[in-house]
Scaffold this active site. Structure first.
Site: not given
Lengths: 480, 178
Positions: A200-201
């Site tokens: 998850h960025c």
């Protein structure tokens, strides 16, 4: 009966009654209102995502860092084009702003693609699927343990598959009620299972998964080039100027260059490092998730190898970057069909009222033909809701599942764009009762039924409203 | 009511229950009994393939060979969609060169194959499954996880466990719209 003398109140009553029926007041039943305004599926999407442009754009819930990324890129590039490019295009070549412009355009395009697209979210299981799986798991466990899974939820379930000779464990996701396909993982920030989950960025404000990995990679690659490009030419600009007017004067003449140089200097290390890391991941066909956990490293065993790798670097790269792009599975902009009944029926043996795609006649009178499926599925909504918090508590206490299915996180110091989430647990820790799937009476939550292309022939349009209401009533009864 | 075996229908093959249904008929006269889920087959990796194992619930409803053929064809379609070869590389490179803006106007190869699959499933439903009181659901609507097969119990047939009188009364009840 005539009102006779027509006393005032009586007349008023009649008048008000008529007006009540003609307008849709709160007294009207809620689903009559819903029928007139069909909802799109993104409005009832169960994950923790934000949608924009009527479902066309999909992002994670926290987007603050994404705006920071945007601002940094826009401001730095803007300053470069405004202050450095005029001098450089005169002194050296106008190709510099041209190339810079192309790079900038590429960076913005890929960034927006990464941030706004569906990373490969797996829709949650429909109640029928979930019931079927529960039954299967229950059967196998009963056989294995010889005990009944009465009140409490048994330990997390896994299924083993052999992929290209390597044994891979598929885990059951309690939130989404599915067995996760290989390489899928549940993102606790977005509360979705994502296919080929990478991480998850927060910088792009979205998960990076199967569908947007190539955009993400192109984004960081082009951003590395852009950063290096801007940095190099800002330095060139300052040097050229200082040859004419001296270093301090040069800095005074173009103060923007200083800001750009600082931003680029600090970005270069992380962005270029990240690009290098992801280049390695792509060439070995691994995800960040797998690399962090060391799923396919030799340290786990001599026979441990990556079953998904194609064997050579070139094919791996091509497959990841130029392979086919699968479509979104969650159908954000589709309309929710109001009638999506399930197999679940009241335990006294009444069959279900119609099917997903076709509505039958009033089923109340028909005896249930196969009681087994309906009873288990009827029981499911109840324990499913109340016992989720139970197993959550037990699961978070160091069960085998959480660490290995931890979506992203964990601190990897080399990767600056992954948030080390200390509160990392399985996604269903967040599944409080209010976030539990909406009551079966509403049904559509997250289930991508409806919009069936094959079922156009069996459209539900012909059903009468009374039937629908009674159907809904039965569903609510059974789920209460 | 509609119990005539030669009832209207686009296809004429008799199902194993002895009565013929069209898709429209299924909607009017049958009630959903159960659903069978054909799961994914991951032995080849993450490519989309479904198990060809014949579900026991369909034993009495459809010939094994027909079912297996349907699943094998679907598997073939999905393999074609996900095939990594010359044309997919070309598409990928072209898309990359345009910073993926081309996806805004062009339909990908995968989407084209999905349309073919949808047509195929509809076709199969009309010709083979509906006459037998079954219905296939496009896996795309189930997140590509399962092929959902809905089994309908025929209200009109006397062979099923529902009695003839209850089916006619329920038919009447439905028409009356309680």
């Amino acid at each position: 009966m005539t009102p006779g003398g027509g006393s005032g109140p009586m007349k008023d009553c009649e008048y008000s009654q008529i007006s009540t029926h003609s307008s849709s007041s709160p007294m009207e039943s809620p689903h009559k209102k819903k029928k007139s305004v069909p909802k799109r599926k993104w409005e009832v999407f169960p994950g923790r995502n934000k949608f924009f442009c009527n479902g066309r754009i999909m992002m994670a819930r926290q987007t603050g860092v994404f705006y920071l990324t945007l601002v940094l890129i826009l401001v730095t590039s803007g300053l470069f084009f405004a202050f450095d490019c005029p001098y450089l295009s005169e002194k050296i070549t106008p190709a510099i702003p041209a190339i810079g412009g192309i790079l900038f355009f590429f960076v913005m395009g890929t960034l927006l693609r990464t941030s706004f697209s569906d990373p490969g979210v797996l829709p949650r299981a429909t109640p029928d699927e979930a019931a079927d799986l529960e039954r299967q798991i229950g059967n196998t466990e009963d056989i294995a343990n010889g005990c009944s899974s009465g009140g409490y939820r048994p330990p997390p379930r896994t299924k083993e598959v052999i992929i290209n000779g390597q044994t891979v464990k598929l885990k059951y996701c309690f939130t989404c009620k599915i067995f996760r396909p290989p390489r899928a993982s549940h993102c606790s920030l977005c509360d979705n299972c994502v296919e080929r989950f990478d991480h998850h960025c927060p910088w792009v404000g979205n998960c990076v998964g199967k569908r947007n990995y190539r955009f993400f990679y192109m984004f960081i690659l082009s951003l590395s080039f852009l950063t290096v490009f801007i940095f190099a030419f800002v330095i060139t600009h300052v040097i050229l100027r200082s040859q004419q007017t001296g270093f301090l004067n040069a800095l005074k003449d173009s103060p923007a260059s200083v800001l750009e140089a600082v931003v680029c200097f600090f970005s270069v290390w992380s962005i270029v490092g990240l690009s290098g890391f992801h280049t390695y991941l792509i060439s070995s066909n691994q995800t960040t998730n797998e690399d962090i956990k060391g799923s396919w490293s030799n340290k786990r065993g001599k026979e441990n190898y990556n079953p998904y790798s194609y064997g050579n670097i070139f094919t791996n790269c091509c497959a990841a970057l130029c392979g086919p792009l699968s479509p979104s599975l969650i159908d954000r902009r589709g309309f929710i069909q109001p009638d999506t009944p399930q197999l679940a029926g009241p335990s006294n043996g009444i069959t279900m009222y119609g099917a997903t795609q076709s509505q039958s006649n009033m089923a109340a009178a028909t005896p249930l033909l196969q009681s087994e499926p309906s009873i288990t599925s009827e029981e499911l909504p109840l324990p499913g809701k109340t016992s989720i918090s139970g197993p959550c508590a037990s699961l978070t206490l160091g069960q085998p599942t959480p660490p290995s299915s931890m979506p992203n996180l964990t601190s990897d110091s080399g990767l600056t764009d992954i948030i080390p989430l200390k509160e990392e647990h399985e996604g269903h820790q967040f599944l409080t009762p209010e976030e539990a799937p909406s009551p079966p009476g509403m049904l559509p939550s997250g289930s991508p039924i409806a919009h069936s292309r094959t079922m156009h022939v069996l459209s539900l349009a012909s059903q009468d409203s009374l039937h629908e209401d009674s159907v809904r009533g039965l569903v609510k009864l059974s789920s209460v | 009511m509609k119990a005539a075996p030669s009832a209207v229908g686009t296809s004429g093959t008799a199902g194993q229950g002895g009565t013929v249904h069209s898709l429209q008929e299924l909607r009017r006269s049958a009630s959903l009994a159960t659903k069978v889920f054909v799961q994914r087959d991951y032995s080849d990796g993450t490519t989309c393939q479904f198990q060809t194992k014949f579900p026991p619930e369909l034993e009495s409803r459809i010939e094994r060979q027909l079912f297996e053929e349907t699943v094998k064809t679907l598997n073939g379609f999905y393999a074609e969609a996900e095939k990594i070869g010359g044309s997919s590389y070309l598409e990928g490179c072209l898309a990359c060169a345009t910073a993926y803006f081309i996806f805004l106007c062009m339909e990908t190869h995968y989407e084209k194959v999905l349309k073919k699959i949808s047509k195929y499933i509809q076709d199969q439903n009309e010709k083979i499954y509906a006459p037998r009181g079954l219905l296939l659901t496009d896996p795309l609507e189930r997140g590509m996880r399962v092929i959902e097969i809905s089994i309908y119990e025929d209200r009109c047939s006397s062979g099923s466990s529902s009695s003839g009188s209850s089916s006619s009364s329920s038919g009447g009840g439905g028409a009356g719209g309680r």
